[in-house]
Design an enzyme around this catalytic site. Structure first.
Site, short mmCIF file in Angstrom:
data_model
loop_
_atom_site.label_atom_id
_atom_site.label_comp_id
_atom_site.label_asym_id
_atom_site.label_seq_id
_atom_site.Cartn_x
_atom_site.Cartn_y
_atom_site.Cartn_z
N GLN A 99 1.06 -1.24 -0.02
CA GLN A 99 0.05 0.11 -0.08
C GLN A 99 0.81 1.32 0.04
OE1 GLN A 99 -1.28 0.94 4.40
NE2 GLN A 99 -1.56 -1.26 3.93
N HIS A 101 0.03 5.82 0.36
CA HIS A 101 -0.76 6.89 1.02
C HIS A 101 -0.74 8.02 0.19
CE1 HIS A 101 -1.55 4.15 4.26
NE2 HIS A 101 -0.38 4.20 4.77
N GLU A 136 3.01 8.31 8.00
CA GLU A 136 2.93 7.26 9.37
C GLU A 136 4.35 7.04 9.71
OE1 GLU A 136 0.53 4.41 7.66
OE2 GLU A 136 2.05 3.12 7.42
N HIS A 267 4.73 0.45 0.58
CA HIS A 267 5.27 -0.44 1.72
C HIS A 267 4.32 -1.60 2.10
CE1 HIS A 267 2.80 2.63 3.68
NE2 HIS A 267 2.54 2.00 4.45
N ARG A 286 -4.15 0.38 -2.47
CA ARG A 286 -3.59 -0.72 -2.26
C ARG A 286 -3.13 -1.50 -3.72
NH1 ARG A 286 -7.85 -0.67 1.15
NH2 ARG A 286 -7.42 -0.75 3.45
#
Length: 417
Positions: A99, A101, A136, A267, A286
């Site tokens: 996935q 972001h 993140e 990642h 994804r």
């Protein structure tokens, strides 16, 4: 201050022991427990507990009832009245999806586009569930294995050659002929869009090559990568994400080490327990290794194919008193690890926190006693957290056991916390 009970997310890749053990619950748990959320995300806000331990309200409702006291004016103005971070305990016994972001601009554009198209927010094929990005940070609390960031293409060419799989030759030539971000983009795009018949031939050949190489008796610098592709291929035998894993850095974090994953970083977490903190968003694109919705064109739109060495995505650490602060450029969060010695023989037994803004302290080992200036102490055991709002007085945190470990999340004062 409010004691928080986290919300368990029971995803299939989770652990039946890690989170249950942390919370003092029976082991094994009836179902896999993947994440323990401490935050105010609408999908799972943490529960606020009364002094008698009974449920009171949830953190999102408490913030909505008194936003200035809970968040402070600066946080409200900067982040549209939201708590900008979500803190989790993550426990993976199996690999997560491949996935990435979006950036903030990509998230806002995608959110508006899907709204205009009439795609329901809760539709399984929706990509953008909010207009926010999701940088993140993951900090390992056990050995933690991950795939993250595209590896140097020249090294990937070595790996593909070592497999000695003739079916790979056309793809190997693509990257060897253009060993840069554009070569990575071309190869990744080709693999993710191969017809099923080609995938059904290529993946078994790659797995056979990995078995042969590992069984040859000769050492290989790519042993971890080859074992990983075999593990993924066993679970997802017809998923092009198995091939894509060969393009990414294979990383093992030791306890206390962290990875920062900005927008566009491809990642997949493989195995281990860690503390994760992210911008308060649910936007995930994804690319494989999952039965969930995959949108290859949209993923390709947000991916950053710039190769990254592991050192570039490893979060640097700055020691500030008893805190080990993980440095990132994210404006939404700062995370630190604090270990206190209740005996006072080895290191500090207490620490004082006076930074303004909202904070969450999540206890991973032992217990802590949190005392506001002029107030009564609240004891927080392992598996729970405490919320400290902007209007709260300064607090002193004491070790409530011979060894206490907790993580502190807050909104940083500057671009690097």
């Amino acid at each position: 201050m409010r004691t928080l009970e986290g919300v368990v997310r029971p995803y299939a890749w989770g652990s039946r022991t890690a989170i249950a053990s942390l919370r003092g619950r029976p082991v094994p748990s009836p179902h896999p427990e993947a994440e323990l959320w401490f935050g105010a995300h609408p999908a799972g806000p943490a529960v606020c507990l009364r002094p008698d331990g009974e449920h009171d309200t949830d953190l999102l409702s408490a913030i909505d009832a008194a936003p200035v006291d809970m968040l402070g004016r600066r946080t409200i103005e900067t982040f549209d009245g939201r708590l900008p971070f979500l803190m989790k305990v993550l426990a993976a016994d199996e690999p997560l999806s491949l996935q990435a972001h979006p950036s903030l601009a990509q998230a806002r554009e995608g959110f508006d586009r899907e709204n205009a198209a009439g795609v329901p927010i809760d539709a399984p094929d929706r990509n953008y569930r909010d207009p926010w990005h999701k940088p993140e940070l993951i900090v390992a609390t056990t050995e933690f294995d991950a795939l993250a960031g595209f590896r140097n293409p020249a090294i990937t060419v070595e790996l593909l050659r070592e497999l000695q799989v003739s079916e790979l030759d056309p793809y190997l030539g693509m990257l060897a002929g253009q060993p840069d971000s554009e070569g990575l983009r071309a190869l990744f795009t080709t693999w993710l869009t191969l017809p099923d018949a080609s995938i059904a031939t290529l993946i078994p050949a790659v797995l056979a090559g990995a078995v042969s190489r590992l069984g040859s008796g000769n050492s290989s610098r790519f042993g971890a990568e080859l074992r990983t592709v075999l593990e993924l291929g066993e679970v997802y035998p017809r998923d092009p994400g198995v091939l894509a894993s060969l393009l990414l850095n294979r990383i093992r974090l030791e306890p206390g080490e962290g990875l920062y994953l900005p927008a566009g970083n491809l990642h997949a977490y493989l195995r281990g327990i860690g503390i994760e903190i992210m911008a308060n968003s649910d936007n995930v694109l994804r690319g494989g290794l999952t039965p969930k919705h995959i949108d290859v064109p949209e993923l390709l739109r947000v991916l950053d194919f710039t190769p990254a060495d592991v050192a570039e995505i490893t979060a640097p650490i700055r020691t500030v008193g008893a805190e080990r602060v993980y440095l990132t450029p994210a404006p939404e969060f700062r995370l630190s690890r604090v270990e206190l010695d209740g005996t006072g023989l080895r290191y500090a037994s207490s620490v004082c926190f006076d930074m303004p803004g909202p904070q969450i302290l999540a206890v991973l080992h032992g217990s802590i006693d949190v005392r506001p200036m002029g107030g009564e102490a609240t004891t927080i055991p392992a598996g729970r957290a405490i919320w400290i709002g902007d209007a709260e007085p300064d607090v002193v945190v004491h070790a409530g056991s011979s060894r206490a470990v907790f993580f502190r999340a807050l909104v940083p004062a500057g671009p690097r916390g």
